[in-house]
Design a protein around this motif. Structure first.
Motif, PDB file in Angstrom:
ATOM      1  N   PRO A  18       4.423 -12.877 -27.388  1.00 52.77           N
ATOM      2  CA  PRO A  18       4.751 -12.208 -26.135  1.00 52.77           C
ATOM      3  C   PRO A  18       6.088 -12.648 -25.576  1.00 52.77           C
ATOM      4  O   PRO A  18       6.470 -13.802 -25.686  1.00 52.77           O
ATOM      5  CB  PRO A  18       3.600 -12.603 -25.194  1.00 52.77           C
ATOM      6  CG  PRO A  18       2.824 -13.651 -25.868  1.00 52.77           C
ATOM      7  CD  PRO A  18       3.236 -13.719 -27.287  1.00 52.77           C
ATOM      8  N   SER A  19       6.814 -11.718 -24.997  1.00 52.21           N
ATOM      9  CA  SER A  19       8.090 -12.031 -24.361  1.00 52.21           C
ATOM     10  C   SER A  19       7.856 -12.965 -23.187  1.00 52.21           C
ATOM     11  O   SER A  19       6.943 -12.745 -22.390  1.00 52.21           O
ATOM     12  CB  SER A  19       8.750 -10.747 -23.871  1.00 52.21           C
ATOM     13  OG  SER A  19       9.800 -11.045 -22.988  1.00 52.21           O
ATOM     14  N   PRO A  20       8.652 -14.048 -23.053  1.00 53.66           N
ATOM     15  CA  PRO A  20       8.478 -14.955 -21.912  1.00 53.66           C
ATOM     16  C   PRO A  20       8.535 -14.237 -20.580  1.00 53.66           C
ATOM     17  O   PRO A  20       7.822 -14.575 -19.652  1.00 53.66           O
ATOM     18  CB  PRO A  20       9.657 -15.937 -22.079  1.00 53.66           C
ATOM     19  CG  PRO A  20      10.009 -15.898 -23.527  1.00 53.66           C
ATOM     20  CD  PRO A  20       9.720 -14.497 -23.956  1.00 53.66           C
ATOM     21  N   ARG A  26       5.863 -11.908 -11.483  1.00 53.28           N
ATOM     22  CA  ARG A  26       6.727 -10.768 -11.149  1.00 53.28           C
ATOM     23  C   ARG A  26       7.314 -10.904  -9.751  1.00 53.28           C
ATOM     24  O   ARG A  26       8.396 -10.395  -9.469  1.00 53.28           O
ATOM     25  CB  ARG A  26       5.924  -9.474 -11.252  1.00 53.28           C
ATOM     26  CG  ARG A  26       5.544  -9.115 -12.672  1.00 53.28           C
ATOM     27  CD  ARG A  26       4.887  -7.761 -12.770  1.00 53.28           C
ATOM     28  NE  ARG A  26       3.573  -7.713 -12.144  1.00 53.28           N
ATOM     29  CZ  ARG A  26       2.522  -7.080 -12.667  1.00 53.28           C
ATOM     30  NH1 ARG A  26       2.635  -6.453 -13.822  1.00 53.28           N
ATOM     31  NH2 ARG A  26       1.362  -7.070 -12.017  1.00 53.28           N
ATOM     32  N   GLY A  27       6.586 -11.571  -8.858  1.00 60.35           N
ATOM     33  CA  GLY A  27       7.084 -11.737  -7.505  1.00 60.35           C
ATOM     34  C   GLY A  27       6.277 -12.761  -6.737  1.00 60.35           C
ATOM     35  O   GLY A  27       5.087 -12.975  -7.008  1.00 60.35           O
ATOM     36  N   LEU A  28       6.942 -13.392  -5.788  1.00 61.15           N
ATOM     37  CA  LEU A  28       6.333 -14.421  -4.951  1.00 61.15           C
ATOM     38  C   LEU A  28       6.754 -14.155  -3.515  1.00 61.15           C
ATOM     39  O   LEU A  28       7.950 -14.078  -3.221  1.00 61.15           O
ATOM     40  CB  LEU A  28       6.815 -15.797  -5.409  1.00 61.15           C
ATOM     41  CG  LEU A  28       6.415 -17.013  -4.595  1.00 61.15           C
ATOM     42  CD1 LEU A  28       4.915 -17.264  -4.724  1.00 61.15           C
ATOM     43  CD2 LEU A  28       7.181 -18.241  -5.063  1.00 61.15           C
ATOM     44  N   SER A 213      -0.648 -28.689  -4.854  1.00 58.00           N
ATOM     45  CA  SER A 213       0.521 -27.849  -4.659  1.00 58.00           C
ATOM     46  C   SER A 213       0.591 -26.868  -5.825  1.00 58.00           C
ATOM     47  O   SER A 213      -0.234 -26.906  -6.730  1.00 58.00           O
ATOM     48  CB  SER A 213       1.788 -28.711  -4.586  1.00 58.00           C
ATOM     49  OG  SER A 213       1.669 -29.696  -3.573  1.00 58.00           O
ATOM     50  N   VAL A 214       1.590 -25.980  -5.812  1.00 55.17           N
ATOM     51  CA  VAL A 214       1.716 -24.981  -6.873  1.00 55.17           C
ATOM     52  C   VAL A 214       3.168 -24.885  -7.311  1.00 55.17           C
ATOM     53  O   VAL A 214       4.092 -24.902  -6.484  1.00 55.17           O
ATOM     54  CB  VAL A 214       1.208 -23.594  -6.412  1.00 55.17           C
ATOM     55  CG1 VAL A 214       1.569 -22.509  -7.426  1.00 55.17           C
ATOM     56  CG2 VAL A 214      -0.306 -23.621  -6.199  1.00 55.17           C
ATOM     57  N   LYS A 215       3.356 -24.768  -8.622  1.00 57.78           N
ATOM     58  CA  LYS A 215       4.673 -24.507  -9.216  1.00 57.78           C
ATOM     59  C   LYS A 215       4.640 -23.144  -9.883  1.00 57.78           C
ATOM     60  O   LYS A 215       3.728 -22.841 -10.659  1.00 57.78           O
ATOM     61  CB  LYS A 215       5.042 -25.587 -10.234  1.00 57.78           C
ATOM     62  CG  LYS A 215       6.405 -25.372 -10.887  1.00 57.78           C
ATOM     63  CD  LYS A 215       6.784 -26.528 -11.809  1.00 57.78           C
ATOM     64  CE  LYS A 215       6.021 -26.475 -13.120  1.00 57.78           C
ATOM     65  NZ  LYS A 215       6.584 -27.420 -14.125  1.00 57.78           N
ATOM     66  N   VAL A 216       5.641 -22.313  -9.572  1.00 59.66           N
ATOM     67  CA  VAL A 216       5.722 -20.960 -10.114  1.00 59.66           C
ATOM     68  C   VAL A 216       7.017 -20.806 -10.905  1.00 59.66           C
ATOM     69  O   VAL A 216       8.081 -21.259 -10.465  1.00 59.66           O
ATOM     70  CB  VAL A 216       5.652 -19.913  -8.979  1.00 59.66           C
ATOM     71  CG1 VAL A 216       6.206 -18.574  -9.426  1.00 59.66           C
ATOM     72  CG2 VAL A 216       4.215 -19.748  -8.498  1.00 59.66           C
ATOM     73  N   LYS A 217       6.918 -20.178 -12.068  1.00 59.63           N
ATOM     74  CA  LYS A 217       8.082 -19.822 -12.870  1.00 59.63           C
ATOM     75  C   LYS A 217       8.271 -18.320 -12.782  1.00 59.63           C
ATOM     76  O   LYS A 217       7.423 -17.552 -13.222  1.00 59.63           O
ATOM     77  CB  LYS A 217       7.888 -20.242 -14.324  1.00 59.63           C
ATOM     78  CG  LYS A 217       9.086 -19.949 -15.213  1.00 59.63           C
ATOM     79  CD  LYS A 217      10.224 -20.930 -15.015  1.00 59.63           C
ATOM     80  CE  LYS A 217       9.906 -22.271 -15.629  1.00 59.63           C
ATOM     81  NZ  LYS A 217      11.063 -23.200 -15.557  1.00 59.63           N
ATOM     82  N   LEU A 218       9.393 -17.897 -12.191  1.00 53.68           N
ATOM     83  CA  LEU A 218       9.677 -16.475 -12.037  1.00 53.68           C
ATOM     84  C   LEU A 218      10.186 -15.872 -13.344  1.00 53.68           C
ATOM     85  O   LEU A 218      10.600 -16.588 -14.261  1.00 53.68           O
ATOM     86  CB  LEU A 218      10.713 -16.269 -10.934  1.00 53.68           C
ATOM     87  CG  LEU A 218      10.302 -16.720  -9.520  1.00 53.68           C
ATOM     88  CD1 LEU A 218      11.474 -16.572  -8.566  1.00 53.68           C
ATOM     89  CD2 LEU A 218       9.099 -15.940  -9.024  1.00 53.68           C
ATOM     90  N   ALA A 219      10.187 -14.548 -13.419  1.00 55.56           N
ATOM     91  CA  ALA A 219      10.623 -13.856 -14.627  1.00 55.56           C
ATOM     92  C   ALA A 219      12.080 -14.136 -14.951  1.00 55.56           C
ATOM     93  O   ALA A 219      12.484 -14.085 -16.113  1.00 55.56           O
ATOM     94  CB  ALA A 219      10.392 -12.353 -14.476  1.00 55.56           C
ATOM     95  N   ASN A 220      12.885 -14.467 -13.924  1.00 60.11           N
ATOM     96  CA  ASN A 220      14.292 -14.779 -14.166  1.00 60.11           C
ATOM     97  C   ASN A 220      14.507 -16.221 -14.623  1.00 60.11           C
ATOM     98  O   ASN A 220      15.649 -16.654 -14.811  1.00 60.11           O
ATOM     99  CB  ASN A 220      15.133 -14.482 -12.920  1.00 60.11           C
ATOM    100  CG  ASN A 220      14.758 -15.349 -11.725  1.00 60.11           C
ATOM    101  OD1 ASN A 220      14.043 -16.351 -11.865  1.00 60.11           O
ATOM    102  ND2 ASN A 220      15.220 -14.986 -10.536  1.00 60.11           N
TER     103      ASN A 220
END
Length: 287
Positions: A18-20, A26-28, A213-220
Motif C-alpha cells: 500500500p502507498s504510504p 487525511r485530516g486532523l 497522548s496521541v501522535k498523528v502522521k499526516l499524508a504529507n
C-alpha cells in the motif's frame, strides 16, 4: 524471458504494497469544548513567578481525526449538561465557580462533528486522554464506538483513589450507567491504532495514573503530537510544572518524552489548554 519474469515479479510486489499516503491521516481538526476562565494562571500552575503571572482564558481541546479506516475523536470535552449556564446541575459547585466554563450547546462534540459534515454515530473510535471532567465528559454520545483508554485510567475513573475524590475532577455521571458496558479497548502502554503508524496512542502518565497522548502522521509526512494534559501550556515547557498531578516524577518523564519526540521528528506539539497557541493554530484542519 527470465529478466522479464523477474521485473514482472518485482512490479507485482511493488503494487501489492500500500502507498504510504493512502495509509496516513487525511485530516486532523482542532476544536474546543468552550473555554475556562478568566482566572490567574497561578490557579493552575502555582510555580509561575509573579513577574510571569497573567490572566488566562483557556480552551478545552478536542480533536477529530479523519482516517481511511474510520473516524476518530480524541477527547469529548465537558459534558453537554454544563452548556449554557447549566454547570451546577452536573458538576460540583466549587468546580463551576473555579473553572468558569463558558460552553454553549453548539460547542459540544456532537454538534462540532455536524458542522464538519460528520455524525456521532459514524465515529469508529473515541480515544480518551484521561478521565477528568473536561476530557471524558461526553463518551455517552458514542455508544457504538470503540473506546480506547489505558486500563488503569478506566479503573481510576470508576474507583478513584481516596486522595483523588475530594476535588470532584472525576464526575461519575460522565461514565456510569450504559457507559459501563461500552466496548473498551483497554490499553497497557503505547498502541498503533490502525496498524499503519499513522495514529499512535502514547502512554504519558503523570497528570493522572493512565494519561495518554496521541501522535498523528499526516499524508504529507508531517507529524503532530497532541499532548492533552500531559502538557497544559507553554509555561509547563518553560519549567513550571502543572499544579495537579498524580505523580510529579511520571509527569516530568512524560513532558520530556514529548519534547524529545517533537525535536527528533520535527513535529508540531499542541497543548491542551494554551490560549495563545489555540488562538494562533486552533479551529482549523491540518492535512
Amino acid at each position: 524471458m527470465k529478466k522479464v519474469g523477474i521485473v514482472a515479479a518485482l512490479l507485482a510486489i511493488l503494487f501489492a504494497i500500500p502507498s504510504p499516503a493512502l495509509a496516513q491521516v487525511r485530516g486532523l481538526y482542532w476544536t474546543t469544548s468552550g473555554f475556562f476562565g478568566p482566572f490567574p494562571i497561578t490557579d493552575l500552575i502555582p510555580s509561575v513567578p509573579k513577574e510571569k503571572a497573567r490572566e488566562v482564558t483557556i480552551p478545552v481541546s478536542m480533536w477529530v481525526i479523519d482516517h481511511p479506516k474510520g473516524l476518530v475523536v480524541f477527547d469529548t470535552g465537558n459534558n453537554a449538561a454544563i452548556s449554557d449556564g447549566g454547570c451546577k446541575q452536573h458538576w460540583a459547585p466549587g468546580n463551576c465557580d473555579g473553572l468558569k466554563p463558558s460552553q454553549k450547546r453548539d460547542d459540544v462534540i456532537d454538534r462540532q462533528l455536524q458542522k464538519l459534515g460528520y455524525s456521532a454515530d459514524k465515529v469508529k473510535v473515541v480515544i480518551t486522554s484521561h478521565a477528568h471532567l473536561d476530557h471524558i465528559g461526553n463518551i455517552k454520545l458514542f455508544p457504538k464506538a470503540i473506546h480506547a483508554i489505558q486500563k488503569k485510567e478506566l479503573y481510576q475513573a470508576w474507583w478513584p483513589e481516596k486522595f483523588q475524590r475530594a476535588g470532584g475532577v472525576f464526575v461519575m455521571g460522565d461514565f456510569d450507567g450504559p457507559a459501563r458496558d461500552f466496548n473498551y479497548l483497554e490499553l497497557d502502554g503505547d498502541y498503533d491504532l490502525f496498524g499503519d503508524g499513522s495514529v499512535m496512542i502514547l502512554s504519558t502518565p503523570g497528570h493522572t495514573l493512565g494519561h495518554q497522548s496521541v501522535k498523528v502522521k499526516l499524508a504529507n509526512g508531517h507529524t503532530i503530537l497532541m499532548s492533552q494534559d500531559a502538557i497544559w501550556m507553554q509555561e509547563n515547557l518553560d519549567g513550571y510544572p502543572a499544579g495537579l498531578n498524580y505523580s510529579v516524577k511520571d509527569y516530568t518523564n512524560s513532558v520530556n518524552r514529548l519534547k524529545m519526540m517533537r525535536d527528533l521528528e520535527n513535529a508540531d506539539l499542541f497543548f491542551a489548554h494554551d490560549q495563545d497557541q489555540y488562538k494562533a493554530k486552533g479551529g482549523r484542519w491540518y492535512k
